[in-house]
Design a protein around this motif. Structure first.
Motif, PDB file in Angstrom:
ATOM      1  N   THR A 303      -2.958  31.349  16.179  1.00 10.88           N
ATOM      2  CA  THR A 303      -2.704  30.680  14.899  1.00 10.88           C
ATOM      3  C   THR A 303      -2.463  29.184  15.064  1.00 10.88           C
ATOM      4  O   THR A 303      -2.207  28.497  14.069  1.00 10.88           O
ATOM      5  N   MET A 304      -2.544  28.659  16.283  1.00  5.42           N
ATOM      6  CA  MET A 304      -2.337  27.236  16.521  1.00  5.42           C
ATOM      7  C   MET A 304      -3.091  26.823  17.768  1.00  5.42           C
ATOM      8  O   MET A 304      -3.549  27.668  18.543  1.00  5.42           O
ATOM      9  N   VAL A 305      -3.232  25.519  17.942  1.00  7.07           N
ATOM     10  CA  VAL A 305      -3.840  24.961  19.149  1.00  7.07           C
ATOM     11  C   VAL A 305      -2.801  24.053  19.798  1.00  7.07           C
ATOM     12  O   VAL A 305      -2.438  23.022  19.240  1.00  7.07           O
ATOM     13  N   ARG A 306      -2.304  24.454  20.947  1.00  6.23           N
ATOM     14  CA  ARG A 306      -1.322  23.638  21.662  1.00  6.23           C
ATOM     15  C   ARG A 306      -2.044  22.545  22.451  1.00  6.23           C
ATOM     16  O   ARG A 306      -3.110  22.770  23.010  1.00  6.23           O
ATOM     17  N   TYR A 307      -1.424  21.355  22.459  1.00  8.21           N
ATOM     18  CA  TYR A 307      -2.060  20.251  23.176  1.00  8.21           C
ATOM     19  C   TYR A 307      -1.014  19.445  23.929  1.00  8.21           C
ATOM     20  O   TYR A 307       0.153  19.384  23.556  1.00  8.21           O
ATOM     21  N   ASP A 308      -1.475  18.802  25.003  1.00  7.97           N
ATOM     22  CA  ASP A 308      -0.653  17.838  25.719  1.00  7.97           C
ATOM     23  C   ASP A 308      -0.744  16.502  24.983  1.00  7.97           C
ATOM     24  O   ASP A 308      -1.830  16.118  24.526  1.00  7.97           O
ATOM     25  N   PRO A 309       0.372  15.769  24.825  1.00 10.44           N
ATOM     26  CA  PRO A 309       0.321  14.515  24.058  1.00 10.44           C
ATOM     27  C   PRO A 309      -0.764  13.544  24.519  1.00 10.44           C
ATOM     28  O   PRO A 309      -1.328  12.811  23.699  1.00 10.44           O
ATOM     29  N   SER A 310      -1.081  13.554  25.812  1.00  8.78           N
ATOM     30  CA  SER A 310      -2.087  12.615  26.310  1.00  8.78           C
ATOM     31  C   SER A 310      -3.500  12.967  25.868  1.00  8.78           C
ATOM     32  O   SER A 310      -4.422  12.150  25.990  1.00  8.78           O
ATOM     33  N   THR A 311      -3.695  14.174  25.341  1.00 12.10           N
ATOM     34  CA  THR A 311      -5.040  14.614  24.939  1.00 12.10           C
ATOM     35  C   THR A 311      -5.200  14.725  23.427  1.00 12.10           C
ATOM     36  O   THR A 311      -6.193  15.278  22.956  1.00 12.10           O
ATOM     37  N   LEU A 312      -4.258  14.189  22.660  1.00 11.04           N
ATOM     38  CA  LEU A 312      -4.337  14.351  21.206  1.00 11.04           C
ATOM     39  C   LEU A 312      -5.641  13.778  20.648  1.00 11.04           C
ATOM     40  O   LEU A 312      -6.276  14.387  19.779  1.00 11.04           O
ATOM     41  N   HIS A 313      -6.075  12.615  21.121  1.00  9.11           N
ATOM     42  CA  HIS A 313      -7.315  12.024  20.599  1.00  9.11           C
ATOM     43  C   HIS A 313      -8.504  12.945  20.840  1.00  9.11           C
ATOM     44  O   HIS A 313      -9.394  13.069  19.987  1.00  9.11           O
ATOM     45  N   THR A 314      -8.524  13.622  21.990  1.00  8.31           N
ATOM     46  CA  THR A 314      -9.608  14.554  22.308  1.00  8.31           C
ATOM     47  C   THR A 314      -9.591  15.746  21.359  1.00  8.31           C
ATOM     48  O   THR A 314     -10.633  16.204  20.873  1.00  8.31           O
ATOM     49  N   GLU A 315      -8.394  16.268  21.071  1.00  5.91           N
ATOM     50  CA  GLU A 315      -8.273  17.410  20.154  1.00  5.91           C
ATOM     51  C   GLU A 315      -8.662  17.015  18.736  1.00  5.91           C
ATOM     52  O   GLU A 315      -9.291  17.808  18.010  1.00  5.91           O
ATOM     53  N   LEU A 316      -8.300  15.806  18.316  1.00 10.34           N
ATOM     54  CA  LEU A 316      -8.690  15.348  16.978  1.00 10.34           C
ATOM     55  C   LEU A 316     -10.202  15.223  16.866  1.00 10.34           C
ATOM     56  O   LEU A 316     -10.803  15.603  15.850  1.00 10.34           O
TER      57      LEU A 316
END
Length: 352
Positions: A303-316
Motif C-alpha cells: 500500500t506504499m512505496v518506501r524510499y531513501d531520502p537521497s532517492t526521492l527525485h528518482t521515485e518522483l
C-alpha cells in the motif's frame, strides 16, 4: 472474539475537533459504541472542563498528546494527573517523544513519564512507539504500553480515477503532501526533489510541464512564516508551491484524490494518520523509510512505496512516468479497520 466486560470506560475526547488526535479519538469512540452500545462518549473542549464530566465515573479512557493538553509539557502532565485523580484512567499516547523533538525532548520525556505514572494503563498506536517508550521513557519490557494499530476508516481501498495520459502528452509534475505545514514535514525536500526530477526527465526528452508541490492543509500555529520561506525556495527552483489552507473532510478527500504524486516525507513520526488518509483514498504514497514505515508496510502490504531520502527525485520521476504506481487496486485490503481497533480496545479494557 471480543471479551465481555462489565462496561467499557467512559470515552473522553478533549480538544478542538479538527485536531488529528481528537478526530481519531472520535473515530475510535464511534466504533466502540457500534460494537458495544453500553459505551458512553463525552466531549470537552479543555481538560479542565473534562474533570466535571467524570464525577462518579469509575473508569475513563482518553487520547493524549502534550500539545493538546496544555501550553507546555508540564501543564499537560498536570492536566492528565487531575483526570487520573477523579477516576481510574486509561490513556492512549500520541506523539511519543523522540530525538527530533530537539530542545523540548527532556521536558516532553518528563511529561510522558508522568502520563504513564498517572494512568492505570496505557496504549500506543504502533510497535515503533513501544520501542520509543523503552528507548526514551525508560519503561521496562514488562511495563511497556500495549500497542493497538491505527484503524482505517474503510476496510478496502476505494476505486480511484485513471491518471493515464496519451503517450508523449505534456503534463505537470505535481507532488501532494497532506497535513499541517511545519518544519521537518518534508515540503522543502519535496520542492528540491521535484525540481531535480523534472530536470532529469526533460533532459531525457520527457515533456514535463509545470512543477508543483501542493500542501493539502494549513500551517501549524506559529509556522505561518514557513510558507513564505517555502514559496521563496520554490521560486528559486522554478517550482510552484501551493497551499490549500484548512479543508473540511469533503474538500480534503477531493484534494488527495486529484492527479499527482502522494508523498509522506516526514521521517520522525511515532504513528501517522496521514499515511492512512492516502491509502483510504486508494492512493499508494511514497513514504520516507523509517521503522514505523516498515511496520505499516508489513501491516498493510503493497500500500506504499518506501524510499531513501537521497532517492526521492528518482521515485518522483518514476511515478511521473507511470502514474498507476500512485493508485491502489480497487478493493485492496486495508485492515485493521476501526471495528478491528474497537474490538482490540474492548479486549484490552476487559483485561484491566
Amino acid at each position: 472474539m471480543t471479551q465481555v466486560i462489565a462496561a467499557p470506560p467512559r470515552l473522553l475526547m478533549i480538544g478542538p475537533q479538527h485536531h488529528g488526535v481528537v478526530q481519531y479519538a472520535i473515530d475510535v469512540a464511534d466504533a466502540v459504541v457500534a460494537a458495544d452500545p453500553r459505551a458512553e462518549r463525552v466531549y470537552a473542549s479543555t481538560p479542565a472542563d473534562a474533570v466535571h464530566l467524570l464525577d462518579g465515573v469509575d473508569r475513563a479512557h482518553v487520547h493524549v498528546t502534550d500539545r493538546l493538553f496544555g501550553r507546555s509539557p508540564e501543564e499537560a502532565a498536570d492536566a492528565v494527573e487531575r483526570l487520573a485523580d477523579v477516576t481510574s484512567l486509561t490513556v492512549t499516547l500520541h506523539d511519543v517523544p523522540q530525538t527530533s523533538d530537539g530542545r523540548m525532548l527532556e521536558r516532553r520525556i518528563a511529561a510522558y513519564a508522568r502520563f504513564i505514572a498517572a494512568a492505570h494503563a496505557t496504549v500506543v498506536n504502533s510497535r515503533h512507539e513501544q520501542a520509543l517508550a523503552e528507548e526514551f521513557l525508560g519503561v521496562s519490557p514488562a511495563t511497556v504500553p500495549h500497542a493497538i494499530p491505527l484503524g482505517s476508516r474503510v476496510g478496502a481501498a476505494a476505486v480511484t480515477a485513471d491518471d493515464a495520459s496519451p503517450p508523449g502528452a505534456t503534463r505537470p509534475l505535481t507532488v501532494l503532501i497532506a497535513g499541517f505545514i511545519y518544519p521537518g514535514k518534508g515540503h522543502s525536500s519535496a520542492i528540491q526533489a521535484a525540481a531535480r526530477a523534472a530536470e532529469e526527465l526533460r533532459a531525457t526528452g520527457h515533456p514535463v510541464a509545470d512543477v508543483v508541490v501542493r500542501a493539502i492543509g494549513a500551517p501549524s500555529a506559529g509556522h505561518e512564516d514557513d510558507v513564505l520561506d517555502l514559496e521563496a525556495e520554490a521560486r528559486a527552483l522554478t517550482v510552484s508551491f501551493e497551499v490549500t489552507g484548512y479543508l473540511d473532510d469533503e474538500a480534503f478527500a477531493a484534494q488527495i484524490s486529484r492527479p499527482g504524486i502522494p508523498l509522506a516525507a516526514h521521517g520522525h513520526v511515532s504513528a501517522s494518520r496521514s499515511m492512512l488518509d492516502w491509502v483510504e483514498a486508494g492512493r499508494r504514497p511514497l513514504v520516507v523509510d523509517s521503522r514505523y514505515a516498515a511496520e505499516m508496510e508489513q501491516l498493510r502490504p503493497e500500500t506504499m512505496v518506501r524510499y531513501d531520502p537521497s532517492t526521492l527525485h528518482t521515485e518522483l520521476a518514476a511515478a511521473w512516468l507511470d502514474p498507476a504506481r500512485t493508485r491502489l487496486p480497487a478493493g485492496r485490503d486495508l485492515r485493521p479497520s476501526l471495528p478491528d481497533s474497537a474490538s482490540a480496545y474492548l479486549d484490552w479494557w476487559g483485561g484491566r
